[in-house]
Design a protein around this motif. Structure first.
Motif, short mmCIF file in Angstrom:
data_model
loop_
_atom_site.label_atom_id
_atom_site.label_comp_id
_atom_site.label_asym_id
_atom_site.label_seq_id
_atom_site.Cartn_x
_atom_site.Cartn_y
_atom_site.Cartn_z
N ASP A 244 0.84 -1.21 0.00
CA ASP A 244 0.00 0.00 0.00
C ASP A 244 0.87 1.26 0.00
N ALA A 245 1.96 1.24 0.78
CA ALA A 245 2.83 2.42 0.83
C ALA A 245 3.53 2.63 -0.50
N ALA A 246 3.85 1.53 -1.21
CA ALA A 246 4.50 1.65 -2.51
C ALA A 246 3.56 2.29 -3.53
N VAL A 247 2.25 2.00 -3.40
CA VAL A 247 1.27 2.62 -4.29
C VAL A 247 1.12 4.10 -3.97
N ALA A 248 1.09 4.41 -2.66
CA ALA A 248 0.93 5.81 -2.24
C ALA A 248 2.16 6.64 -2.55
N HIS A 249 3.34 5.99 -2.55
CA HIS A 249 4.60 6.71 -2.77
C HIS A 249 5.41 5.98 -3.84
N PRO A 250 5.09 6.22 -5.12
CA PRO A 250 5.77 5.48 -6.20
C PRO A 250 7.29 5.63 -6.15
N ALA A 251 7.77 6.74 -5.63
CA ALA A 251 9.23 6.93 -5.57
C ALA A 251 9.89 5.91 -4.64
N LEU A 252 9.11 5.36 -3.71
CA LEU A 252 9.66 4.38 -2.77
C LEU A 252 9.45 2.94 -3.23
N ALA A 253 8.80 2.76 -4.38
CA ALA A 253 8.40 1.40 -4.80
C ALA A 253 9.61 0.48 -4.95
N GLY A 254 10.72 1.03 -5.48
CA GLY A 254 11.92 0.20 -5.67
C GLY A 254 12.44 -0.35 -4.35
N LEU A 255 12.27 0.42 -3.29
CA LEU A 255 12.70 -0.02 -1.96
C LEU A 255 11.67 -0.96 -1.33
N LEU A 256 10.39 -0.60 -1.47
CA LEU A 256 9.36 -1.30 -0.70
C LEU A 256 8.88 -2.60 -1.34
N THR A 257 8.90 -2.67 -2.66
CA THR A 257 8.36 -3.87 -3.33
C THR A 257 9.14 -5.14 -2.95
N PRO A 258 10.49 -5.12 -2.98
CA PRO A 258 11.19 -6.34 -2.56
C PRO A 258 10.91 -6.73 -1.11
#
Lengths: 149, 148
Positions: A52-66
């Motif tokens: 959910d946080a990766a969706v809300a903050h796409p800039a963090l997706a690379g960090l949060l998705t893994p």
């Protein structure tokens, strides 16, 4: 006199235990929830929180998705140990991710720290065949805290 | 370093000791390829592995078990020729050593298990910090210490 009384009292207390309590336990169809069930639920919550946080903050997706994928992989292993299918479909509801990226990271860090502590307790109490997986989950959650700094 | 093959607490700790020997050796060629903060971090990591080695020698000796000897040298998994390969090896050293401590967790109970888990966490964290220094992503692996 006192000693005889104490022995009698012990005998009286022991009879019902051996009579049903101890012997019947093997046949108990409801042995109670697996101690890993709360950890499985928590892994699914943590995975959903990161997604959910990766969706809300796409800039963090690379960090949060893994990290989300790691929690999901933990949940799959825990479900296998517990002997239940991994819930599919709707993810557990999580509180809305904070709008500020720094606050979102701090909230995820707090969740990882609590998760690490819960996994540490589970690892200490686990039988050998479960301890190694739980140890890796503890270590993974510790590295998530570090990565989210 | 070979794969962990522990039998009982003493076997698991003896295996971990062989991994610590190799880690200490590996930080030699790592350190000379690094400068500044990374070199300092490599020195601190090497010191941590030396402390762990010394502690293991004491524990294994006190338990009356056999203490495996160090070797004169170890084969690196790939040549260390520059900063990038040095940092890659540092990540690998921490991950491989972590695997031996992960194997020690089910082989132990009580305070010994707590200690093995703490070392696994320490090495997993150091691997993550080395990845950050090296610019390697992702910074984490799903199951630290689990054999691939």
């Amino acid at each position: 006199m006192l000693r005889a009384g104490a022995l009698l009292a012990l005998g009286g207390a022991a009879a019902p235990l051996t009579g049903c309590g101890l012997l019947d336990r093997d046949d108990d169809p409801n042995p109670g929830p697996d101690p890993l069930t709360p950890l499985l639920d928590e892994a699914l919550r943590l995975a959903a929180g990161h997604r959910d946080a990766a969706v809300a903050h796409p800039a963090l997706a690379g960090l949060l998705t893994p990290i989300a994928e790691a929690h999901h992989a933990h949940a799959a292993e825990l479900a296998r140990l517990v002997g239940v299918p991994l819930p599919s479909g709707s993810a557990p509801a999580t509180p809305a991710a904070p709008g500020d990226p720094a606050a979102a990271r701090a909230a995820l860090r707090a969740g990882e720290r609590a998760g690490r502590e819960a996994a540490t307790r589970a690892c200490a109490a686990a039988p050998a065949e479960r301890a190694a997986l739980l140890a890796s989950i503890v270590a993974a959650r510790a590295t998530h805290v570090e990565a989210l700094k | 370093m070979s794969t962990p093959t522990p039998s009982g607490p003493a076997g698991a700790l003896a295996a971990a000791l062989t991994a610590e020997y190799a880690a200490i050796w590996a930080y030699g060629p790592i350190g000379v390829r690094l400068t500044g903060a990374a070199r300092t971090a490599a020195r601190e990591a090497e010191a941590a592995h030396r402390r762990r080695r010394d502690d293991l020698v004491v524990r294994l000796s006190a338990g009356g078990g056999s203490v495996p000897p160090d070797r004169a040298g170890y084969t690196l998994p790939f040549p260390v020729t520059d900063r990038a390969s040095a940092l890659r090896l540092a990540v690998e050293v921490e991950e491989r050593t972590a695997a031996f401590w992960r194997a020690a967790v089910p082989a132990t109970t009580g305070a010994d298990r707590d200690r093995a888990l703490a070392v696994l966490v320490e090495y997993a964290l150091r691997a993550t910090r080395w990845r950050r220094t090296a610019g390697i992503t992702p910074l984490t692996v799903p199951f630290p210490g689990r054999p691939a």
